[in-house]
Design a protein around this motif. Sequence first.
Motif, short mmCIF file in Angstrom:
data_model
loop_
_atom_site.label_atom_id
_atom_site.label_comp_id
_atom_site.label_asym_id
_atom_site.label_seq_id
_atom_site.Cartn_x
_atom_site.Cartn_y
_atom_site.Cartn_z
N ALA A 161 58.10 124.55 3.51
CA ALA A 161 57.85 123.18 3.96
C ALA A 161 57.41 123.12 5.42
O ALA A 161 56.95 122.07 5.87
N ARG A 162 57.54 124.23 6.14
CA ARG A 162 57.15 124.24 7.56
C ARG A 162 55.93 125.09 7.82
O ARG A 162 55.04 124.72 8.57
N CYS A 163 55.87 126.27 7.22
CA CYS A 163 54.72 127.17 7.42
C CYS A 163 54.04 127.40 6.07
O CYS A 163 54.57 127.02 5.04
N PRO A 164 52.88 128.03 6.03
CA PRO A 164 52.18 128.20 4.75
C PRO A 164 52.67 129.37 3.90
O PRO A 164 52.04 129.70 2.90
N TRP A 165 53.76 130.04 4.28
CA TRP A 165 54.18 131.21 3.53
C TRP A 165 54.61 130.85 2.11
O TRP A 165 55.17 129.80 1.85
N LEU A 166 54.32 131.78 1.21
CA LEU A 166 54.66 131.63 -0.20
C LEU A 166 55.94 132.39 -0.51
O LEU A 166 56.23 133.41 0.11
N PHE A 167 56.69 131.90 -1.51
CA PHE A 167 57.90 132.61 -1.91
C PHE A 167 58.28 132.20 -3.33
O PHE A 167 57.81 131.18 -3.85
N LEU A 168 59.15 133.01 -3.94
CA LEU A 168 59.72 132.65 -5.23
C LEU A 168 61.05 131.97 -4.99
O LEU A 168 61.94 132.54 -4.35
N ASP A 169 61.18 130.75 -5.47
CA ASP A 169 62.41 129.99 -5.31
C ASP A 169 63.36 130.37 -6.45
O ASP A 169 63.20 129.92 -7.58
N THR A 170 64.34 131.20 -6.14
CA THR A 170 65.28 131.66 -7.16
C THR A 170 66.58 130.88 -7.13
O THR A 170 67.55 131.28 -7.80
N SER A 171 66.63 129.78 -6.36
CA SER A 171 67.84 128.96 -6.34
C SER A 171 68.04 128.31 -7.71
O SER A 171 67.08 128.10 -8.47
N LYS A 172 69.29 127.97 -8.05
CA LYS A 172 69.61 127.48 -9.39
C LYS A 172 68.87 126.19 -9.73
O LYS A 172 68.42 126.01 -10.85
N ASN A 173 68.77 125.29 -8.76
CA ASN A 173 68.12 124.01 -9.04
C ASN A 173 66.73 123.89 -8.41
O ASN A 173 66.19 122.80 -8.26
N HIS A 174 66.16 125.04 -8.02
CA HIS A 174 64.81 125.08 -7.44
C HIS A 174 64.70 124.14 -6.23
O HIS A 174 63.72 123.40 -6.09
N GLY B 261 59.36 136.75 0.76
CA GLY B 261 58.64 136.16 -0.36
C GLY B 261 59.30 136.36 -1.70
O GLY B 261 59.06 135.60 -2.63
N GLY B 262 60.11 137.43 -1.82
CA GLY B 262 60.76 137.71 -3.08
C GLY B 262 59.86 138.37 -4.10
O GLY B 262 60.25 138.55 -5.27
N HIS B 263 58.66 138.75 -3.69
CA HIS B 263 57.71 139.41 -4.60
C HIS B 263 56.68 140.13 -3.74
O HIS B 263 56.23 139.60 -2.72
N LEU B 264 56.30 141.33 -4.16
CA LEU B 264 55.41 142.16 -3.36
C LEU B 264 54.11 141.45 -3.02
O LEU B 264 53.65 141.48 -1.86
N ALA B 265 53.48 140.82 -3.99
CA ALA B 265 52.19 140.16 -3.74
C ALA B 265 52.34 139.02 -2.74
O ALA B 265 51.46 138.81 -1.89
N LEU B 266 53.43 138.28 -2.82
CA LEU B 266 53.66 137.17 -1.90
C LEU B 266 53.98 137.69 -0.50
O LEU B 266 53.54 137.12 0.51
N ASP B 267 54.73 138.78 -0.43
CA ASP B 267 55.03 139.36 0.89
C ASP B 267 53.75 139.83 1.57
O ASP B 267 53.61 139.69 2.79
N PHE B 268 52.81 140.36 0.80
CA PHE B 268 51.54 140.76 1.40
C PHE B 268 50.74 139.54 1.82
O PHE B 268 50.10 139.54 2.88
N ALA B 269 50.77 138.48 1.03
CA ALA B 269 50.10 137.24 1.42
C ALA B 269 50.65 136.68 2.72
O ALA B 269 49.94 136.01 3.47
N ASN B 270 51.92 137.01 3.02
CA ASN B 270 52.61 136.48 4.20
C ASN B 270 52.56 137.42 5.40
O ASN B 270 53.42 137.32 6.28
N THR B 271 51.59 138.31 5.47
CA THR B 271 51.59 139.30 6.55
C THR B 271 51.01 138.79 7.87
O THR B 271 50.89 139.55 8.82
N VAL B 272 50.66 137.50 7.94
CA VAL B 272 50.32 136.90 9.23
C VAL B 272 51.53 136.09 9.67
O VAL B 272 51.88 135.09 9.03
#
Length: 232
Positions: free
Chosen positions: A181-194, A18-29
């Motif tokens: 785009a495939r599963c409901p997991w959240l993440f921070l998109d740190t790519s240059k062009n998002h 997820g790139g962030h603690l809160a998002l990683d916890f949201a993704n624990t399933v």
Amino acid sequence: METSSTQLSGPRELPIVGGHLALDFANTVDDPLGPERHDHAATYDDLLAWSTRVGTISEAQADRLRRSARRRADDAARTVTHAHDLRDTLNELFGRIVESGPGGTQTAKHWARLRPYVTEAMAAATVVENDNGHSSPRPGSPVLRWAWPASDDLAVVLHPVASAAADLLVSDQLHRLSRCARCPWLFLDTSKNHSRRWCDMNDCGKALKIERYVARRAAARRKGANRDGANR
């Protein structure tokens, strides 16, 4: 019934993408919409294992909390229930922001649900030097950070997550929030062009490409069968 290799070997180690603690916890399933769905925060021991893995509590603190949880089974079960509510709140809050942006009354509505967890976390927090494992902070990193190093409160496993979620909600990283785009997991998109589309290119990215390849092959076979039938 045939037993899958996953059932024989048990669930895989949960990817932390997820790139962030809160998002990683949201993704624990893991595999939340698939046949190998597994909740990596189903028990209090699971919460301890996840917390030590991401570094929010130490192994020594985890041992103390594990012993305390065995003596206070009702409190441990209550903490697990709160953990699941917090996780649902994070998914709903940040998922809605991905879909509709951060403005509007819905963000305030979800914040009202998150706020008690943040309030409890900050009431129990202390401030420590942010050494990041080094003798001095890295350039650009905060000098101090919130911590809960000596707490024997069973809910301490939730405090860093709630605090991190509140920080993310008002940070300049919020515009990088995205959903796989495939599963409901959240993440921070740190790519240059998002342009990042998947939680993990080697996981959902590869799986989606395989699924599309299989679908194309199946469509081609159907087209060929229909053509052969028409020529008979």
